[in-house]
Motif scaffolding. Sequence first.
Motif, short mmCIF file in Angstrom:
data_model
loop_
_atom_site.label_atom_id
_atom_site.label_comp_id
_atom_site.label_asym_id
_atom_site.label_seq_id
_atom_site.Cartn_x
_atom_site.Cartn_y
_atom_site.Cartn_z
N ALA A 143 32.51 39.23 30.16
CA ALA A 143 33.54 38.91 29.18
C ALA A 143 34.22 37.61 29.60
CB ALA A 143 34.56 40.05 29.09
N TYR A 192 37.42 35.07 29.19
CA TYR A 192 38.84 35.13 28.84
C TYR A 192 39.49 33.75 28.96
CZ TYR A 192 38.51 40.23 29.44
OH TYR A 192 38.17 41.56 29.35
N TYR A 250 35.29 43.86 17.53
CA TYR A 250 35.72 45.07 18.21
C TYR A 250 37.04 45.61 17.67
CZ TYR A 250 32.10 43.67 21.48
OH TYR A 250 30.90 43.30 22.03
N CYS A 258 40.33 47.40 18.38
CA CYS A 258 41.13 47.51 19.61
C CYS A 258 42.38 48.36 19.39
CB CYS A 258 41.53 46.13 20.11
SG CYS A 258 40.13 45.11 20.61
N TYR A 304 42.75 47.24 24.01
CA TYR A 304 41.46 47.61 24.60
C TYR A 304 40.54 48.18 23.52
CZ TYR A 304 42.95 52.47 24.22
OH TYR A 304 43.35 53.69 23.73
N LEU A 317 40.73 43.65 26.15
CA LEU A 317 40.36 42.35 25.60
C LEU A 317 41.53 41.38 25.49
CD1 LEU A 317 37.85 43.22 22.72
CD2 LEU A 317 37.44 42.95 25.17
N GLU A 318 42.76 41.90 25.51
CA GLU A 318 43.92 41.02 25.39
C GLU A 318 45.06 41.56 26.24
OE1 GLU A 318 47.10 39.53 21.99
OE2 GLU A 318 45.02 39.85 21.40
N CYS A 365 40.29 37.60 25.33
CA CYS A 365 38.83 37.55 25.43
C CYS A 365 38.25 36.77 24.25
CB CYS A 365 38.26 38.96 25.45
SG CYS A 365 36.47 39.03 25.66
N ILE A 382 31.87 38.17 24.57
CA ILE A 382 31.35 39.27 25.38
C ILE A 382 29.83 39.26 25.29
CG2 ILE A 382 31.25 41.78 25.70
CD1 ILE A 382 34.05 41.94 24.51
#
Length: 284
Positions: free
Chosen positions: A30, A32, A151, A153, A196, A217-218, A228, A231
């Motif tokens: 991933a 970032y 995604y 989240c 997530y 992810l954040e 992010c 991925i």
Amino acid sequence: MKKVFINYFILCLLVLTSNRIYSQDFQGKAYYMSKTTIDMANFGGGRMDEETKNRIAARMKSMLEKTFILTFNKSESIYKEEEKLKAPGTGGGGFRSMMAGNFVDGNQYKNIKDKTFLQEREVFGKKFLIKDSIPSFEWKMTGETKQIGQYTCFKAIGEKIKYGLDINTRRPRPEDESEEENTENEQETVEVIVWYTPQIPVSQGPTDYWGLPGLILEVSEGRTTILCSKIIMNPDEKDEIKIPSKGKEVSRAEFDEISKEKMEEMRQNFRRGGGRPGGGGGRR
């Protein structure tokens, strides 16, 4: 209540459809972007003109905006800064630029199975290996969702103990200062908001974040945001997740004390026209 139930149903569905991730040789990467802002309104004690503030902000951009890569499997991860050429004219002089050049962050490793955290750090050319346990988070699920790329989240809120030097002010944290009347066990904390995705059901995240039923992810922590941008699941060429091993082994608390002492020494030298602590003698 209905919204919470729907979100819970989605969560269960996503977890069930992601079982393929638990294959024996699973690995992911991933990318970032980490960005930290500075309170420029009060920068320089509020006596600095806007042109000077803008020039300093431009010079510090490379220090405050960085790209990291998290390579992870089911139980381990390594978080490292992406190597890139330094743009001409960045950095500049000044105390903060010298801080960035002499206090260097290295690779961060965490193992969520045995709860270990390792990070290579460098202070004025001397290498240290921070070895400690990964922090414990008591995450509060909010039921809120949003889309990050492809995604779905979920939002969670927690608290994190502040370690080290404050990036925004480049000074020791209040608990490190003698005039503060904190007890030995009191530690300053900061609220953390994360997003997530259970579509990638690993309890991993950037830096030392973890502990949720999906990849983080954040992150929003104070003036720092980590987001992010890409991925890669099960790349054709897998990277070895190497455990950091270089440097003098210290705990986080010990490293914070070393950093504080070196920073204050550098501050005094900077005021006298120098800028680099001498030698690092004594027990260092």
